[in-house]
Design a protein around this motif. Structure first.
Motif, PDB file in Angstrom:
ATOM      1  N   UNK A   3       0.256 -49.286   5.613  1.00 45.31           N
ATOM      2  CA  UNK A   3      -1.099 -49.040   5.225  1.00 45.31           C
ATOM      3  C   UNK A   3      -1.054 -47.778   4.357  1.00 45.31           C
ATOM      4  N   UNK A   4      -1.402 -47.790   3.034  1.00 48.45           N
ATOM      5  CA  UNK A   4      -1.451 -47.051   2.286  1.00 48.45           C
ATOM      6  C   UNK A   4      -2.921 -46.578   1.634  1.00 48.45           C
ATOM      7  N   UNK A   5      -3.400 -45.439   1.775  1.00 49.88           N
ATOM      8  CA  UNK A   5      -4.598 -45.040   1.081  1.00 49.88           C
ATOM      9  C   UNK A   5      -4.620 -44.492  -0.051  1.00 49.88           C
ATOM     10  N   UNK A   6      -5.018 -45.088  -0.941  1.00 50.80           N
ATOM     11  CA  UNK A   6      -5.078 -44.642  -2.540  1.00 50.80           C
ATOM     12  C   UNK A   6      -6.432 -44.656  -3.074  1.00 50.80           C
ATOM     13  N   UNK A   7      -6.562 -43.291  -3.494  1.00 48.33           N
ATOM     14  CA  UNK A   7      -7.830 -42.945  -4.086  1.00 48.33           C
ATOM     15  C   UNK A   7      -7.675 -42.685  -5.662  1.00 48.33           C
ATOM     16  N   UNK A  42      -8.673 -35.093  -1.560  1.00 57.12           N
ATOM     17  CA  UNK A  42      -8.448 -36.099  -0.563  1.00 57.12           C
ATOM     18  C   UNK A  42      -6.987 -35.991  -0.299  1.00 57.12           C
ATOM     19  N   UNK A  43      -6.136 -35.978  -1.643  1.00 53.06           N
ATOM     20  CA  UNK A  43      -4.941 -36.273  -1.285  1.00 53.06           C
ATOM     21  C   UNK A  43      -3.979 -34.852  -0.412  1.00 53.06           C
ATOM     22  N   UNK A  70      -6.021 -39.215   1.893  1.00 49.89           N
ATOM     23  CA  UNK A  70      -5.359 -40.173   1.070  1.00 49.89           C
ATOM     24  C   UNK A  70      -3.837 -39.865   1.028  1.00 49.89           C
ATOM     25  N   UNK A  71      -3.404 -40.927   0.645  1.00 45.85           N
ATOM     26  CA  UNK A  71      -1.713 -40.929   0.733  1.00 45.85           C
ATOM     27  C   UNK A  71      -1.196 -40.710  -0.505  1.00 45.85           C
ATOM     28  N   UNK A  72      -2.147 -41.124  -1.759  1.00 47.81           N
ATOM     29  CA  UNK A  72      -1.654 -41.147  -3.069  1.00 47.81           C
ATOM     30  C   UNK A  72      -2.781 -41.169  -3.752  1.00 47.81           C
ATOM     31  N   UNK A  89      -0.945 -38.586  -8.096  1.00 46.79           N
ATOM     32  CA  UNK A  89      -1.170 -37.384  -7.350  1.00 46.79           C
ATOM     33  C   UNK A  89      -0.564 -37.490  -6.068  1.00 46.79           C
ATOM     34  N   UNK A  90       0.358 -36.629  -5.681  1.00 51.26           N
ATOM     35  CA  UNK A  90       1.200 -36.696  -4.248  1.00 51.26           C
ATOM     36  C   UNK A  90       1.031 -35.226  -3.606  1.00 51.26           C
ATOM     37  N   UNK A  91       1.278 -35.133  -2.619  1.00 53.17           N
ATOM     38  CA  UNK A  91       1.509 -33.786  -1.804  1.00 53.17           C
ATOM     39  C   UNK A  91       2.865 -33.280  -1.835  1.00 53.17           C
ATOM     40  N   UNK A  92       3.048 -32.132  -2.500  1.00 52.78           N
ATOM     41  CA  UNK A  92       4.106 -31.567  -3.108  1.00 52.78           C
ATOM     42  C   UNK A  92       5.072 -31.387  -1.750  1.00 52.78           C
ATOM     43  N   UNK A  93       6.447 -31.681  -1.877  1.00 53.12           N
ATOM     44  CA  UNK A  93       7.287 -31.584  -1.058  1.00 53.12           C
ATOM     45  C   UNK A  93       7.246 -32.378   0.281  1.00 53.12           C
TER      46      UNK A  93
END
Length: 303
Positions: free
Chosen positions: A100-104, A143-144, A149-151, A279-283
């Motif tokens: 399951x992926x949450x994409x905004x 949100x990310x 949001x995951x992505x 856009x992703x969370x760093x690290x």
């Protein structure tokens, strides 16, 4: 080393805090959550004892949150959203899904680039459910960052060091005008030249509206669209009806421009050439499903 205290509140407590903030009334909060007022008061009293701080102030018209209550309220909505996302994901796994992926994403990415990309992704990974939500770029990034949001896909890069931005697609903005309009004989122009005519725009919270407002203000113009709508095809329809001119992404609106007999003009402003980024969370690598979607979108990008 900080002291950790055991958690002694539940999701219903968080729902009650939100209801109290929105209604300002114990009775109304009780009705919304299908409880009696005495049960709400008891839960509230237990929470205040646990935290050692008052969460509400009582006054003649009801209650208002204290600073401590506001702090809890600000976290409660996010925690409840996260809990619902976890519940949805577990239901997906129970029904046979494998991820399951949450994409905004902003509206430009959703209209112009994501339909084909997500159809191809579904064919490759039929067991992964992609939950897609439209948000303006600033809200996508937040949100990310918050883990809601995951992505994400954004066209404006906020200064958030906790995020990593990866180039995804190029997005060109153009001005659309009706055939016969005074500008229809032009092929190129600067946005400032369009400010002499009524404008059809997107809703006030959209990233594109914010950009156009900033650019108009930069040249001393107060941007006041004659009409504001919620989609690019609606912008084109309003322009075709003669209500003004509009700024839209070329790739997302070419079919509408052609079918409505509009004229698309190239904007010479540098900001009209937009870079969309993942856009992703760093690290953080994210879940296996999120990693697969990120890799797929990178492979289908044009940069």
């Amino acid at each position: 080393m900080s002291t950790r205290f055991p958690i002694r509140f539940d999701w219903k407590d968080l729902e009650l805090i939100l209801a109290l903030a929105e209604t300002g009334s114990i009775a109304a909060a009780a009705e919304r959550n299908h409880l009696v007022p005495s049960a709400v008061s008891k839960r509230l009293s237990d929470l205040e004892k646990q935290f050692g701080a008052a969460l509400v102030e009582r006054h003649a018209r009801g209650v208002r949150l204290t600073p401590a209550g506001e702090a809890l309220r600000s976290r409660a909505g996010h925690l409840l959203d996260q809990a619902r996302h976890v519940q949805d994901e577990l239901h997906d796994y129970a029904s046979g899904m494998t991820g399951h992926v949450r994409l905004f994403a902003n509206i430009s990415a959703i209209v112009e680039f994501l339909p084909r990309a997500l159809v191809a992704f579904r064919e490759l990974y039929p067991g992964i459910r992609v939950e897609l939500q439209e948000q303006v770029s600033a809200d996508v990034a937040q949100a990310v960052q918050a883990g809601v949001a995951d992505l994400g896909i954004v066209s404006e890069l906020p200064h958030l060091p906790a995020l990593t931005f990866t180039p995804f697609r190029q997005d060109e903005l153009q001005l659309v005008v009706p055939a016969g309009h005074p500008l229809a004989t032009r092929t190129h122009l600067a946005f400032i030249e369009a400010l002499d005519y009524p404008l059809v725009g997107l809703h006030a919270n959209s990233t594109l509206h914010e950009r156009l407002t900033r650019e108009a203000a930069r040249v001393g113009h107060d941007l006041r669209p004659l009409v504001q709508v919620t989609s690019f095809d609606a912008v084109c329809a309003m322009v075709a009806a003669g209500l003004g001119v509009g700024v839209v992404p070329r790739g997302a609106t070419t079919p509408y421009v052609q079918s409505l007999g509009l004229v698309g003009l190239t904007l010479t402003d540098h900001w009209a050439q937009r870079q969309l980024c993942l856009c992703t969370r760093a690290g953080e690598t994210g879940s296996p499903a999120a990693q697969k979607l990120f890799a797929h979108l990178r492979q289908t990008s044009d940069v």
